[in-house]
Design a protein around this motif. Structure first.
Motif, PDB file in Angstrom:
ATOM      1  N   THR A  65      28.798  38.351  60.695  1.00  0.00           N
ATOM      2  CA  THR A  65      30.094  38.267  61.359  1.00  0.00           C
ATOM      3  C   THR A  65      29.873  35.993  61.676  1.00  0.00           C
ATOM      4  N   THR A  66      30.780  36.357  62.603  1.00  0.00           N
ATOM      5  CA  THR A  66      30.484  34.213  62.650  1.00  0.00           C
ATOM      6  C   THR A  66      28.712  34.239  62.771  1.00  0.00           C
ATOM      7  N   ASP A  67      28.753  35.046  63.482  1.00  0.00           N
ATOM      8  CA  ASP A  67      27.128  34.193  64.215  1.00  0.00           C
ATOM      9  C   ASP A  67      26.405  35.465  63.653  1.00  0.00           C
ATOM     10  N   SER A  68      26.678  36.300  63.055  1.00  0.00           N
ATOM     11  CA  SER A  68      25.343  37.226  62.316  1.00  0.00           C
ATOM     12  C   SER A  68      25.452  38.469  61.366  1.00  0.00           C
ATOM     13  N   ILE A  69      24.138  38.388  61.398  1.00  0.00           N
ATOM     14  CA  ILE A  69      23.893  39.268  60.117  1.00  0.00           C
ATOM     15  C   ILE A  69      23.579  40.310  60.455  1.00  0.00           C
ATOM     16  N   GLU A  70      24.146  41.598  59.956  1.00  0.00           N
ATOM     17  CA  GLU A  70      23.568  43.149  60.933  1.00  0.00           C
ATOM     18  C   GLU A  70      23.039  43.981  59.330  1.00  0.00           C
ATOM     19  N   ILE A  71      21.802  44.697  59.978  1.00  0.00           N
ATOM     20  CA  ILE A  71      21.338  45.252  58.070  1.00  0.00           C
ATOM     21  C   ILE A  71      21.182  46.534  58.526  1.00  0.00           C
ATOM     22  N   GLU A  85      27.483  29.828  63.051  1.00  0.00           N
ATOM     23  CA  GLU A  85      28.588  29.464  62.474  1.00  0.00           C
ATOM     24  C   GLU A  85      28.067  30.013  60.285  1.00  0.00           C
ATOM     25  N   LEU A  86      27.790  31.240  60.666  1.00  0.00           N
ATOM     26  CA  LEU A  86      28.200  31.856  59.345  1.00  0.00           C
ATOM     27  C   LEU A  86      29.097  32.188  59.020  1.00  0.00           C
ATOM     28  N   GLN A  87      28.755  31.438  56.925  1.00  0.00           N
ATOM     29  CA  GLN A  87      30.383  31.913  56.506  1.00  0.00           C
ATOM     30  C   GLN A  87      29.772  32.492  55.451  1.00  0.00           C
ATOM     31  N   LEU A  88      30.020  33.493  54.389  1.00  0.00           N
ATOM     32  CA  LEU A  88      29.628  34.144  53.214  1.00  0.00           C
ATOM     33  C   LEU A  88      29.761  33.444  52.401  1.00  0.00           C
ATOM     34  N   VAL A  89      29.226  33.079  50.876  1.00  0.00           N
ATOM     35  CA  VAL A  89      30.020  32.435  50.154  1.00  0.00           C
ATOM     36  C   VAL A  89      30.385  32.988  48.442  1.00  0.00           C
ATOM     37  N   ALA A  90      28.617  33.809  48.880  1.00  0.00           N
ATOM     38  CA  ALA A  90      28.798  34.360  47.233  1.00  0.00           C
ATOM     39  C   ALA A  90      27.952  36.069  47.232  1.00  0.00           C
ATOM     40  N   SER A  91      28.116  37.154  47.094  1.00  0.00           N
ATOM     41  CA  SER A  91      27.613  37.974  46.445  1.00  0.00           C
ATOM     42  C   SER A  91      27.856  39.106  45.955  1.00  0.00           C
ATOM     43  N   ARG A  92      28.197  38.770  45.084  1.00  0.00           N
ATOM     44  CA  ARG A  92      28.238  39.992  43.272  1.00  0.00           C
ATOM     45  C   ARG A  92      26.800  39.518  42.662  1.00  0.00           C
ATOM     46  N   SER A  93      26.306  38.394  42.940  1.00  0.00           N
ATOM     47  CA  SER A  93      24.909  38.835  42.651  1.00  0.00           C
ATOM     48  C   SER A  93      23.323  38.635  44.145  1.00  0.00           C
ATOM     49  N   ASP A  94      22.826  36.897  43.621  1.00  0.00           N
ATOM     50  CA  ASP A  94      22.630  36.595  44.670  1.00  0.00           C
ATOM     51  C   ASP A  94      23.059  36.622  46.204  1.00  0.00           C
ATOM     52  N   TYR A 134      24.689  34.805  48.800  1.00  0.00           N
ATOM     53  CA  TYR A 134      24.347  33.324  49.581  1.00  0.00           C
ATOM     54  C   TYR A 134      25.773  33.028  50.447  1.00  0.00           C
ATOM     55  N   PHE A 135      24.909  32.203  51.453  1.00  0.00           N
ATOM     56  CA  PHE A 135      25.995  32.094  52.857  1.00  0.00           C
ATOM     57  C   PHE A 135      25.810  30.866  53.315  1.00  0.00           C
ATOM     58  N   LYS A 136      26.700  30.467  53.816  1.00  0.00           N
ATOM     59  CA  LYS A 136      26.687  28.867  54.980  1.00  0.00           C
ATOM     60  C   LYS A 136      26.517  28.779  56.042  1.00  0.00           C
ATOM     61  N   ALA A 137      25.362  27.787  56.861  1.00  0.00           N
ATOM     62  CA  ALA A 137      25.585  28.569  57.980  1.00  0.00           C
ATOM     63  C   ALA A 137      24.884  26.756  58.557  1.00  0.00           C
ATOM     64  N   THR A 138      24.461  26.540  59.906  1.00  0.00           N
ATOM     65  CA  THR A 138      24.652  25.766  60.828  1.00  0.00           C
ATOM     66  C   THR A 138      22.729  25.868  61.258  1.00  0.00           C
ATOM     67  N   PRO A 139      21.715  24.863  60.803  1.00  0.00           N
ATOM     68  CA  PRO A 139      20.308  24.831  61.372  1.00  0.00           C
ATOM     69  C   PRO A 139      20.855  25.215  62.497  1.00  0.00           C
ATOM     70  N   ALA A 140      19.727  26.221  62.822  1.00  0.00           N
ATOM     71  CA  ALA A 140      19.384  26.694  64.470  1.00  0.00           C
ATOM     72  C   ALA A 140      19.177  25.178  65.352  1.00  0.00           C
ATOM     73  N   VAL A 141      18.335  24.589  64.919  1.00  0.00           N
ATOM     74  CA  VAL A 141      17.517  22.723  65.623  1.00  0.00           C
ATOM     75  C   VAL A 141      17.753  21.620  63.913  1.00  0.00           C
ATOM     76  N   SER A 142      18.720  20.271  64.751  1.00  0.00           N
ATOM     77  CA  SER A 142      18.707  19.365  64.057  1.00  0.00           C
ATOM     78  C   SER A 142      18.429  18.851  64.315  1.00  0.00           C
ATOM     79  N   GLY A 143      17.218  18.014  63.532  1.00  0.00           N
ATOM     80  CA  GLY A 143      16.052  16.704  63.614  1.00  0.00           C
ATOM     81  C   GLY A 143      16.570  15.749  63.374  1.00  0.00           C
ATOM     82  N   SER A 144      16.256  14.869  64.542  1.00  0.00           N
ATOM     83  CA  SER A 144      17.212  13.648  64.712  1.00  0.00           C
ATOM     84  C   SER A 144      16.467  12.370  63.820  1.00  0.00           C
ATOM     85  N   SER A 145      16.382  11.271  63.461  1.00  0.00           N
ATOM     86  CA  SER A 145      16.060  10.621  62.297  1.00  0.00           C
ATOM     87  C   SER A 145      14.454   9.409  62.533  1.00  0.00           C
TER      88      SER A 145
END
Length: 983
Positions: free
Chosen positions: A750-756, A772-781, A783-794
């Motif tokens: 879904t847009t914000d979760s993976i239900e297994i 902010e989940l986006q499935l990228v590829a799934s025919r083999s391994d 792959y998904f794109k997502a926002t880290p839960a906490v972004s570290g600062s410099s």
């Protein structure tokens, strides 16, 4: 040779990419007959017998087998929504009647899922048939009405419109309704049988057990004194010793379990039938039978036990020579399939693994039994009675409530109160929340909620754990497919080839907009659908030619350099599909509006090596042959190819359009109705071809529903499409936009979760919150794109604070960078993550491992901290250890500790820590309620810190320095929001 090549690997064989789907792993139904000493038949019954899959190809030998699919199904911390998300929070409750005049209740809350900054509406609909739960996305610009929520639950017509209930006491009644789903604690029978005993009277008459039986009981749990026992008693007498003086008890993953042991229950020399023992064990849904003797001796059969209540028997044998246990499961025929499936052979030399497996199997078995007609009908009658009684009590009061408030019944579900009644509403909400918090605490203290105790490993490696693949990926992903160990990605900046830890390479520039692609390494092909509208085309490339251009650093190709790669007749295509199962040829079906073009690839070559000798300029277009055109009534939204058993005139195309799924014969173009969707709005997700033991089936996914339909071979020119005992369906908690099969799992994105869930029964095993989940590829391994839960600062200090608050979030120096020379790099980027398919399906995936970006062979070992993570088994910590760790955790949370956790004395001794021993006088086995809350809170936090209870004493101290770069799939706990309030 060519035929053998294609039959073993067409578009990377489905079995290699998804694992094997077979219900045979869960046993077969047999008619079991028991007879007396004279051979006369006493009883007979049909049971599903699980004894390990004899047909399973495995190289495992006893003692070396490890499996990853041992999970509690439908765990309470994922399914008890009202207790988890609603109690203690402001929410709305509604009452109404449907078109058939049956009352229903609806509860809606706006919550932040697992503190991941993902606001969602959680909705529960209570009806006499059971509960229905869904998640709906939150939008700050679009409000949500009660009518739209009920419509999403397929409830559109009402006899009486829903009205909001304002009484705080309604929370008590709704909690009672949720408790009808089943108990969170369990009682299991344990029956001791000597060698040669064939009747239940003989088995129940054993006064004592053998030494091996006593060791088995010690493995199951702790011996406790019943008199004065304050924990879960499982129907045993804890005041007057009428049911014995001692029993076996344990806590497993937050569930309290009491064992009714035959040799510990009262024994009567006068009563040969041992009624007192049968009264308890005969009324247990699940019974363990420990049988002495060799494998060749007469085996136990469920028909030997006279009980109409016991539905599942677990037969355990102990082999002294190999110090191993053998397991066999008997389930009454009506019990739905439940996991985990037994290994082959079902022999366990690791006793702790055996204990975990047995307890998970028995808990899942009892939950499955509650779905049989015997129990489900009783539960439905009880639920109907409770709902009708509550409806009659509430309706008179609702008419007295202010009409202004009742106008909200069909208004928006607001997280805040209307301004006109702010003061009154605030006072009501305060009382509402106070009562809800008190109910939640009371339920927890009473032991009616799983505390999710840390009685198993703190850092158990789950098969769906992800690895970081690429950080700071600045581009929008359109589609992708794996190429060896690399990922070929179509983005807004062109087509890029990405490899873990290496700079990305641009393959095509952004003039070539690829919308759909398949990388077929075995066939040396890249298939891509480009552009959109009338300009869209299907292109085919040789992978070897693309790789040669990468290696020689040729000029990046544009749209205009690919004219020779255009497949004929494909102009204007909006969708295509390829066959994925065994076959003698590659087939492509292209959809152009309501027309389907069937194309196949010819086999002009005589050997595999000849492909490397061909010129890279040779286009593979001429190898494809147009076969026929098929006209449909509407353009397909979803399309999947289904291979027939012979491949000769029985291949099918599954298409979805309007409100239905149809099957189309590839050879004749005839269309057959497969499934009609009875809803106003249909959101088609996928039609996944599934081959169970070689026979074709389809997983039809739309809206919240996933339905399995068996597709039988042709009979007289038409496929047999009718309801079958093999068909099943289940519902997701949230509408997915993509579904991936990796047997035994099925994953919904879904847009914000993976239900297994498990494919075999649709039971939930885990929900991972991924912003902010986006499935990228799934025919083999996967792959998904997502926002880290906490972004570290410099600066380093802020990085340290970020790692403390969410240490599972990969930091910049832990993850491989993707250096991309683009201006978008300054924009906040998302990360790419990878879930290895081999972890999900439990076996190695045979596919090329050579990376297109490097001449060396890339090994299959995963990134640091993933593959090398030791398998941790169940450990029980003493109350003093739990308090010591919880105290330190509280200090860290309050910022009193700045240094990493040092190696504690308990951590140094963990290698020798035995399972908790009980003190019958003190009742030390059972943790107090406050301890359970502290333990549960600490578990959520410790999983975030990757604390491990592995046997390596250095793991605890070094965990911060070697934490794996994985996405924060946090277990959802009842007490996530209460960690900071530990006293």
């Amino acid at each position: 040779l060519m035929k053998c090549f294609y039959s073993s690997s067409v578009s990377e064989d489905l079995g290699c990419r998804r694992g094997e789907f077979s219900r045979k792993h869960y046993g077969s139904v047999e008619l079991l007959i028991s007879s007396d000493a004279d051979g006369a038949i006493q009883r007979a019954g049909r049971f599903r017998v699980e004894n390990g899959s004899s047909g399973e190809n495995t190289d495992y030998t006893p003692g070396t087998w490890h499996r990853t699919d041992v999970h509690l199904e439908n765990p309470e911390y994922h399914t008890r929504w009202y207790l988890k998300y609603f109690l203690g929070k402001v929410h709305q409750n509604y009452i109404g009647t449907d078109a058939e005049k049956n009352p229903f209740f609806l509860s809606v809350v706006l919550s932040d899922q697992n503190n991941q900054r993902v606001p969602q509406y959680h909705s529960i609909l209570w009806r006499k048939t059971g509960t229905q739960k869904i998640c709906l996305p939150y939008s700050p610009t679009k409000t949500l009405s009660v009518k739209s929520i009920l419509s999403a639950m397929s409830l559109d017509k009402f006899e009486k419109s829903p009205r909001e209930i304002f009484h705080p006491e309604i929370q008590k009644d709704l909690l009672v309704l949720e408790e009808q789903e089943g108990s969170v604690h369990f009682k299991f029978g344990v029956l001791y049988a000597k060698d040669g005993q064939l009747t239940d009277d003989e088995m129940f008459s054993n006064e004592t057990g053998s030494e091996s039986f006593q060791r088995f009981l010690h493995l199951l749990g702790d011996t406790i004194t019943l008199k004065g026992w304050t924990g879960y008693r499982g129907g045993l007498d804890t005041k007057n010793d009428t049911t014995g003086t001692c029993s076996i008890y344990t806590v497993f993953q937050g569930h309290e379990i009491m064992f009714h042991v035959s040799t510990m229950l009262p024994y009567s020399r006068e009563n040969k039938q041992q009624v007192e023992r049968k009264r308890h064990i005969g009324n247990d849904i699940v019974t363990i039978v420990f049988q002495e003797g060799e494998e060749s001796s007469p085996a136990f059969k469920p028909s030997m036990i006279r009980s109409h209540f016991t539905h599942i028997f677990a037969l355990v044998r102990y082999n002294k020579q190999s110090d191993s246990y053998r397991l066999k499961i008997f389930s009454e025929e009506s019990v739905p399939l439940f996991g985990p499936p037994l290994p082959s052979p079902p022999v366990f030399t690791n006793h702790q693994e055996f204990r975990d497996f047995v307890l998970v199997k028995l808990i899942n078995g009892e939950k499955a039994t509650l779905e049989t007609p015997t129990f489900s009908q009783k539960r439905q009658r009880t639920l109907d009675m409770l709902i009708r009684s509550l409806y009659q009590d509430l309706m008179p009061d609702l008419h007295k409530v202010n009409n202004m408030l009742n106008r909200r019944s069909f208004s928006d579900v607001l997280p805040e109160s209307p301004k006109s009644t702010r003061k009154k509403e605030e006072a009501r909400q305060a009382e509402f929340v106070r009562l809800g918090q008190a109910l939640k605490l009371k339920t927890t203290v009473k032991g009616d909620a799983t505390a999710n105790l840390a009685t198993t490993s703190f850092c158990k490696k789950e098969p769906w754990e992800s690895q970081s693949f690429c950080s700071n990926f600045p581009h929008e992903v359109v589609c992708a497919d794996s190429w060896g160990q690399s990922l070929l990605v179509s983005t807004d900046a062109g087509v890029l080839l990405i490899d873990d830890g290496q700079p990305s390479v641009q393959v095509f520039d952004k003039t070539l907009q690829i919308k759909q692609m398949h990388v077929l390494e075995a066939l040396d092909l890249l298939i891509a659908r480009t552009d959109k509208g009338k300009d869209s085309r299907l292109l085919v490339f040789r992978l070897s030619a693309v790789q040669k251009d990468i290696e020689t650093k040729q000029m990046i190709k544009s749209k205009y350099d690919c004219r020779e790669n255009k497949l004929e007749r494909t102009k204007g295509c909006h969708l295509y599909a390829i066959n994925t199962h065994h076959g003698s040829e590659l087939r492509i079906v292209v959809a152009i509006r309501n027309k389907l073009l069937v194309t196949k690839k010819n086999n002009p070559r005589n050997s595999l090596t000849s492909s490397s000798l061909l010129s890279s300029s040779e286009s593979p277009v001429e190898e494809f042959q147009y076969i026929r055109e098929i006209c449909l009534s509407d353009p397909p939204v979803v399309m999947t190819l289904v291979d027939g058993p012979t491949g000769d005139s029985d291949n099918m195309i599954c298409v979805a359009y309007r409100h239905q799924f149809d099957l189309v014969n590839e050879s004749t173009g005839e269309s057959y109705k497969l499934h009609h969707v009875e809803t106003n709005k249909v959101n088609f997700v996928a039609a996944i071809d599934v081959y169970e033991d070689g026979e074709a089936g389809l997983l039809l996914c739309y809206n919240y529903v996933c339905q399995y339909r068996k597709v039988y071979p042709f009979n007289g020119g038409s496929p047999l499409i009718q309801p079958s005992a093999y068909d099943f369906h289940f519902s997701w908690n949230q509408v997915p936009y993509a579904v991936v099969c990796a047997f035994p799992y099925i994953l919904a994105f879904t847009t914000d979760s993976i239900e297994i869930r498990l494919v075999v029964n649709g039971n939930l095993v885990h929900t991972a919150v991924v912003p902010e989940l986006q499935l990228v590829a799934s025919r083999s391994d996967i792959y998904f794109k997502a926002t880290p839960a906490v972004s570290g600062s410099s600066d380093s200090s802020s990085k340290e604070m970020s790692s403390r608050s969410s240490p599972q979030t990969p930091t910049a120096y832990e993850m491989p960078e993707c250096p991309l020379t683009s201006l978008e790099g300054e924009v906040p980027c998302k990360n790419l993550y990878k879930i290895p398919l081999s972890n999900l399906v439990g076996r190695s995936i045979e596919r090329p491992l050579k990376s297109p970006l490097a001449p060396k062979v890339i090994t299959t070992t995963t990134s640091s901290g993933i593959a090398s993570l030791p398998v941790t088994h169940s450990l029980s910590l003493s109350r003093m250890e739990i308090k010591e760790i919880a105290s330190r955790t509280r200090k860290e949370l309050l910022g009193l500790l700045d240094e990493p956790i040092p190696k504690t004395e308990s951590a140094q001794k963990q290698k020798k820590v035995p399972r908790r021993q009980s003190d019958p006088k003190q009742g030390a086995v059972r943790s107090t309620s406050s301890d359970r809350i502290i333990s549960s809170s600490f578990e959520s936090y410790s999983e975030g810190r990757h604390l491990s209870t592995s046997s390596d004493p250095d793991t605890l101290a070094n965990r911060e320095e070697s934490s794996p770069s994985s996405y924060p799939f946090q277990l959802i706990s009842f007490y996530d929001e209460d960690i900071i309030d530990l006293k």
